[in-house]
Design a protein around this motif. Structure first.
Motif, PDB file in Angstrom:
ATOM      1  N   LEU A  40       0.824  -1.210   0.000  1.00 13.36           N
ATOM      2  CA  LEU A  40       0.000   0.000   0.000  1.00 13.36           C
ATOM      3  C   LEU A  40       0.857   1.260   0.000  1.00 13.36           C
ATOM      4  O   LEU A  40       0.538   2.248  -0.667  1.00 13.36           O
ATOM      5  CB  LEU A  40      -0.917   0.015   1.229  1.00 13.36           C
ATOM      6  N   ALA A  41       1.946   1.232   0.766  1.00  7.40           N
ATOM      7  CA  ALA A  41       2.817   2.401   0.866  1.00  7.40           C
ATOM      8  C   ALA A  41       3.843   2.460  -0.252  1.00  7.40           C
ATOM      9  O   ALA A  41       4.531   3.475  -0.409  1.00  7.40           O
ATOM     10  CB  ALA A  41       3.536   2.403   2.216  1.00  7.40           C
ATOM     11  N   ASP A  42       3.963   1.372  -1.025  1.00 11.58           N
ATOM     12  CA  ASP A  42       4.990   1.263  -2.060  1.00 11.58           C
ATOM     13  C   ASP A  42       6.372   1.488  -1.454  1.00 11.58           C
ATOM     14  O   ASP A  42       7.203   2.215  -2.002  1.00 11.58           O
ATOM     15  CB  ASP A  42       4.720   2.262  -3.189  1.00 11.58           C
ATOM     16  N   ASN A  43       6.595   0.835  -0.317  1.00  7.37           N
ATOM     17  CA  ASN A  43       7.863   0.980   0.397  1.00  7.37           C
ATOM     18  C   ASN A  43       8.200  -0.344   1.072  1.00  7.37           C
ATOM     19  O   ASN A  43       7.598  -0.709   2.090  1.00  7.37           O
ATOM     20  CB  ASN A  43       7.762   2.090   1.440  1.00  7.37           C
ATOM     21  N   GLN A  44       9.168  -1.049   0.523  1.00 10.10           N
ATOM     22  CA  GLN A  44       9.563  -2.345   1.074  1.00 10.10           C
ATOM     23  C   GLN A  44      10.460  -2.222   2.305  1.00 10.10           C
ATOM     24  O   GLN A  44      10.807  -3.226   2.931  1.00 10.10           O
ATOM     25  CB  GLN A  44      10.282  -3.167  -0.008  1.00 10.10           C
ATOM     26  N   ASP A  45      10.826  -1.008   2.682  1.00  9.60           N
ATOM     27  CA  ASP A  45      11.693  -0.803   3.838  1.00  9.60           C
ATOM     28  C   ASP A  45      10.920  -0.618   5.139  1.00  9.60           C
ATOM     29  O   ASP A  45      11.506  -0.349   6.190  1.00  9.60           O
ATOM     30  CB  ASP A  45      12.598   0.416   3.622  1.00  9.60           C
ATOM     31  N   ILE A  46       9.593  -0.731   5.095  1.00 11.25           N
ATOM     32  CA  ILE A  46       8.796  -0.611   6.320  1.00 11.25           C
ATOM     33  C   ILE A  46       9.012  -1.860   7.179  1.00 11.25           C
ATOM     34  O   ILE A  46       8.947  -2.984   6.686  1.00 11.25           O
ATOM     35  CB  ILE A  46       7.305  -0.435   5.978  1.00 11.25           C
ATOM     36  N   HIS A  47       9.266  -1.640   8.467  1.00 14.69           N
ATOM     37  CA  HIS A  47       9.564  -2.748   9.381  1.00 14.69           C
ATOM     38  C   HIS A  47       8.853  -2.555  10.714  1.00 14.69           C
ATOM     39  O   HIS A  47       8.328  -1.476  11.008  1.00 14.69           O
ATOM     40  CB  HIS A  47      11.065  -2.857   9.625  1.00 14.69           C
ATOM     41  N   VAL A  48       8.894  -3.607  11.512  1.00 17.11           N
ATOM     42  CA  VAL A  48       8.408  -3.547  12.890  1.00 17.11           C
ATOM     43  C   VAL A  48       9.553  -3.132  13.790  1.00 17.11           C
ATOM     44  O   VAL A  48      10.698  -3.593  13.624  1.00 17.11           O
ATOM     45  CB  VAL A  48       7.846  -4.916  13.323  1.00 17.11           C
ATOM     46  N   ASN A  49       9.280  -2.235  14.717  1.00 20.99           N
ATOM     47  CA  ASN A  49      10.265  -1.809  15.708  1.00 20.99           C
ATOM     48  C   ASN A  49      10.305  -2.881  16.802  1.00 20.99           C
ATOM     49  O   ASN A  49       9.373  -2.998  17.606  1.00 20.99           O
ATOM     50  CB  ASN A  49       9.864  -0.459  16.284  1.00 20.99           C
ATOM     51  N   GLN A  50      11.372  -3.647  16.829  1.00 20.10           N
ATOM     52  CA  GLN A  50      11.442  -4.785  17.745  1.00 20.10           C
ATOM     53  C   GLN A  50      11.465  -4.353  19.212  1.00 20.10           C
ATOM     54  O   GLN A  50      10.932  -5.057  20.085  1.00 20.10           O
ATOM     55  CB  GLN A  50      12.665  -5.645  17.418  1.00 20.10           C
ATOM     56  N   ASP A  51      12.085  -3.224  19.511  1.00 18.76           N
ATOM     57  CA  ASP A  51      12.100  -2.747  20.904  1.00 18.76           C
ATOM     58  C   ASP A  51      10.676  -2.451  21.376  1.00 18.76           C
ATOM     59  O   ASP A  51      10.296  -2.800  22.500  1.00 18.76           O
ATOM     60  CB  ASP A  51      12.960  -1.486  21.030  1.00 18.76           C
ATOM     61  N   ILE A  52       9.902  -1.795  20.524  1.00 12.96           N
ATOM     62  CA  ILE A  52       8.526  -1.476  20.906  1.00 12.96           C
ATOM     63  C   ILE A  52       7.678  -2.747  20.950  1.00 12.96           C
ATOM     64  O   ILE A  52       6.841  -2.918  21.849  1.00 12.96           O
ATOM     65  CB  ILE A  52       7.928  -0.438  19.940  1.00 12.96           C
ATOM     66  N   PHE A  53       7.912  -3.665  20.033  1.00 13.76           N
ATOM     67  CA  PHE A  53       7.180  -4.938  20.025  1.00 13.76           C
ATOM     68  C   PHE A  53       7.375  -5.680  21.353  1.00 13.76           C
ATOM     69  O   PHE A  53       6.411  -6.139  21.986  1.00 13.76           O
ATOM     70  CB  PHE A  53       7.645  -5.777  18.848  1.00 13.76           C
ATOM     71  N   GLN A  54       8.616  -5.780  21.792  1.00 16.17           N
ATOM     72  CA  GLN A  54       8.886  -6.462  23.054  1.00 16.17           C
ATOM     73  C   GLN A  54       8.302  -5.701  24.240  1.00 16.17           C
ATOM     74  O   GLN A  54       7.773  -6.291  25.185  1.00 16.17           O
ATOM     75  CB  GLN A  54      10.400  -6.648  23.236  1.00 16.17           C
ATOM     76  N   SER A  55       8.374  -4.373  24.179  1.00 22.65           N
ATOM     77  CA  SER A  55       7.808  -3.552  25.238  1.00 22.65           C
ATOM     78  C   SER A  55       6.292  -3.713  25.303  1.00 22.65           C
ATOM     79  O   SER A  55       5.697  -3.777  26.380  1.00 22.65           O
ATOM     80  CB  SER A  55       8.181  -2.082  25.009  1.00 22.65           C
TER      81      SER A  55
END
Length: 312
Positions: A149-164
């Motif tokens: 949707l964003a036409d951006n393959q560099d979008i990722h999950v922030n692992q620090d926030i995920f664990q928090s």
């Protein structure tokens, strides 16, 4: 059509002026601190993006800095669930304003485990449950959908926030187990919660968010690709729920003052849809008492008033 709204000659200059107005305001609000990883974000960042239906994206400030989209992610999950489940989804989650806090347990108990709408936490957990139940790899499917949707393959999950999120998600776990007791969670509770926390931890910039949701302003068709993301009816329904329930307990005030379907997140992002015109995304981490970005609210309100961007 788009012509009913004002279209300034230099949109980036207008955005820059509004951004500066926001930065000149007295400091107010605080970053979300119940998720420790969010509290560590520089609270003085501020950005805004406007994605038009012609594919252009105009930005100002920190609009290209990725931030934790948090509850803005509920839009993406809901679109996927609507596409996969159709009208059956609305047997498990309603489409009414809640009138209670976004993480209310009391209301869920009263209403036998059926959340009022998909944008409060309980409703979003039900949506996450449907995705876990209908996709063999729901998190990968979600990321592929968002990146496309964003036409951006560099979008990722922030692992620090995920664990928090996972370490401080007891109240969300309580909501999920309560719904499980009413047979409104099909998958393992931990799997549904893991997906929910994962989607909340996606990092996107204002540019990414505004660009990704263009289809909601364009009757379900993504402007930059021409792909039919959802039906015109579903785009209408999504915008209706955003209008009534997207801004937590400030949804009524936002509709009254601004008049646009919108969704906020405690990461400081706010996205507003202008049907037949485009999508606005503003971000600044300091939140007001309702959990909405102080400067984000100001910037979107100012832009909407300057350009006459109300659906009413």
């Amino acid at each position: 059509m788009e012509g009913k709204f004002k279209r300034p000659t230099n949109q980036e200059l207008l955005l820059q002026e509004i951004l500066q107005e926001a930065l000149d305001l007295p400091l107010s609000g605080e970053s979300a601190n119940y998720i420790p990883a969010l509290a560590s974000i520089n609270p003085n960042q501020c950005g805004i993006a406007l994605a038009n239906l012609d594919g252009e994206v105009h930005v100002a400030g920190d609009a290209d800095v990725p931030f934790s989209i948090q509850s803005v992610s509920k839009i993406f999950g809901l679109v996927m669930a609507m596409l996969r489940m159709g009208d059956d989804l609305w047997r498990r989650v309603r489409m009414e304003p809640s009138g209670h806090a976004f993480n209310s347990i009391v209301q869920l108990e009263w209403e036998h485990g059926i959340p009022r709408n998909p944008f409060i936490n309980a409703g979003a957990i039900v949506v996450a449950d449907t995705l876990v139940s209908h996709y063999s790899a729901s998190k990968s499917a979600l990321m592929s959908f968002v990146r496309g949707l964003a036409d951006n393959q560099d979008i990722h999950v922030n692992q620090d926030i995920f664990q928090s999120e996972k370490m401080h998600g007891s109240r969300n776990a309580a909501l999920a187990y309560l719904m499980k007791s009413f047979a409104n969670i099909d998958a393992d509770v931990n799997d549904a919660l893991d997906h929910y926390f994962y989607q909340c931890s996606i990092d996107m910039s204002c540019r990414d968010v505004a660009r990704s949701l263009g289809f909601l302003a364009n009757r379900g068709v993504q402007p930059h690709s021409g792909d039919q993301i959802c039906s015109r009816r579903d785009a209408h329904r999504l915008n209706a729920i955003l209008q009534t329930s997207g801004m937590y307990d400030q949804s009524g005030e936002f509709a009254f003052e601004v008049g646009l379907p919108a969704k906020s997140g405690v990461g400081g992002g706010i996205v507003a849809v202008v049907p037949n015109y485009g999508v606005i995304c503003a971000w600044s981490p300091r939140l007001n008492q309702y959990g909405n970005s102080c400067l984000g609210m100001y910037m979107i309100t100012r832009l909407a008033k300057k350009l006459g961007l109300s659906v009413y």
